[in-house]
Design an enzyme around this catalytic site. Structure first.
Site, short mmCIF file in Angstrom:
data_model
loop_
_atom_site.label_atom_id
_atom_site.label_comp_id
_atom_site.label_asym_id
_atom_site.label_seq_id
_atom_site.Cartn_x
_atom_site.Cartn_y
_atom_site.Cartn_z
CG HIS A 96 -0.15 0.12 2.53
ND1 HIS A 96 0.38 -1.04 3.06
CD2 HIS A 96 0.06 1.20 3.48
CE1 HIS A 96 1.01 -0.77 4.38
NE2 HIS A 96 0.84 0.55 4.69
CG ASP A 98 1.74 5.31 4.90
OD1 ASP A 98 1.53 3.61 4.77
OD2 ASP A 98 2.82 5.69 5.48
CG HIS A 250 5.08 1.27 2.99
ND1 HIS A 250 4.33 1.92 2.45
CD2 HIS A 250 4.48 0.69 4.20
CE1 HIS A 250 3.42 2.79 3.48
NE2 HIS A 250 3.62 1.50 4.25
NE ARG A 265 2.11 5.81 10.48
CZ ARG A 265 1.16 5.14 9.90
NH1 ARG A 265 1.29 4.23 8.86
NH2 ARG A 265 -0.10 5.42 10.30
#
Length: 283
Positions: A96, A98, A250, A265
């Site tokens: 995907h 993000d 990723h 993150r």
């Protein structure tokens, strides 16, 4: 700062630099930003960054945004916690980009390894710009004019199926209705074209029959992750990965259960993906 390519299509290891020292240095930050645009994803080993420092460094790329489905670090509310434990294992396994369920998906994502299992848990990236470049001209011509639907609910199906899931995510569902993005997007800084669909959040291509949409999306999903377009990172504590969501996909490799894995993150606010042709913005 030394930059060493990690693979042919994308990815580089950056050595001889501590990101904490980049804070406040416009020249050093410009070098990092330029390397990111060139390589798509950068890897920095052995980085000592407190969550507030991580926030401060990341803010150089632009405004930091929040995610509706993840907890945050106490005292650093812009740092999200991605954690997998035996009791609550990671659910996302698909390739995907993000948060494409948003009208303005993040431009850049930064991940800082906190607790890393002794084996497993790698992450893979694919270059969606190299994948576009490799398409035939007739197929490029077809794809350049198409749009696809991206849906929060599609990406969080497993969470929504859990007891209390619909109630817990009701606000996120209401705030993120299905959205149209171009199938082929133009990177706002480099001008390169990219394949902007992914199996986690994309549900269909607008204007095609169900069968046509499914076959074309399945081809694109396979094509993007061709080995020659990918790079793989084996994590260690303190590793930082920074990637450009406008030029990459990723995928986490969930082969470490039931071991504990914890990441910090940060995502940087992006803009509306721009297609090759004029587009609509809602379904």
């Amino acid at each position: 700062m030394r930059v060493k390519k990690a693979a042919g299509a994308l990815g580089a290891y950056v050595e001889g630099i501590q990101l904490a020292d980049v804070i406040g240095s416009a020249a050093a930050f410009s070098d990092v930003h330029g390397a990111l645009l060139e390589h798509g994803v950068l890897f920095f080993r052995d980085q000592t960054l407190s969550p507030p420092q991580f926030e401060q460094f990341a803010g150089g790329f632009g405004p930091i945004e929040v995610h509706p489905a993840y907890p945050v670090v106490a005292g650093a509310p812009l740092v999200q916690i991605l954690e997998s434990t035996p009791e609550v294992p990671s659910k996302i396994e698909a390739w995907h980009t993000d948060m494409t369920f948003r009208s303005t998906p993040p431009a850049i994502t930064l991940l800082h390894g906190q607790i890393i299992p002794p084996f497993g848990g790698d992450t893979l990236w694919a270059s969606i710009s190299a994948a576009y470049d490799a398409l035939s001209e007739p197929l490029k011509g077809l794809l350049d004019s198409l749009e696809a639907v991206h849906d929060f609910r599609h990406g969080f199906q497993e969470s929504l199926a859990e007891p209390g899931g619909p109630e817990r995510l009701a606000g996120a569902i209401a705030a993120n209705p299905p959205i149209l993005h171009p199938v082929i997007a133009v990177h706002p800084e480099t001008g390169r074209k990219t394949i902007y669909v992914n199996p986690l959040f994309t549900t269909r291509i607008e204007g095609l029959s169900r069968g046509e949409s499914r076959m074309l999306l399945e081809f694109l999903y396979r094509h993007v992750v061709t080995d020659e377009f990918t790079v793989r990172l084996n994590w260690s504590p303190g590793t930082v990965a920074i990637w450009d969501n406008r030029s990459t996909q990723h995928k986490p490799v969930n082969d470490f259960f039931p071991q504990h894995r914890k990441m910090h993150r940060i995502t940087i606010t992006g803009t509306h993906p721009t297609g090759v042709v004029a587009r609509r913005s809602a379904v």
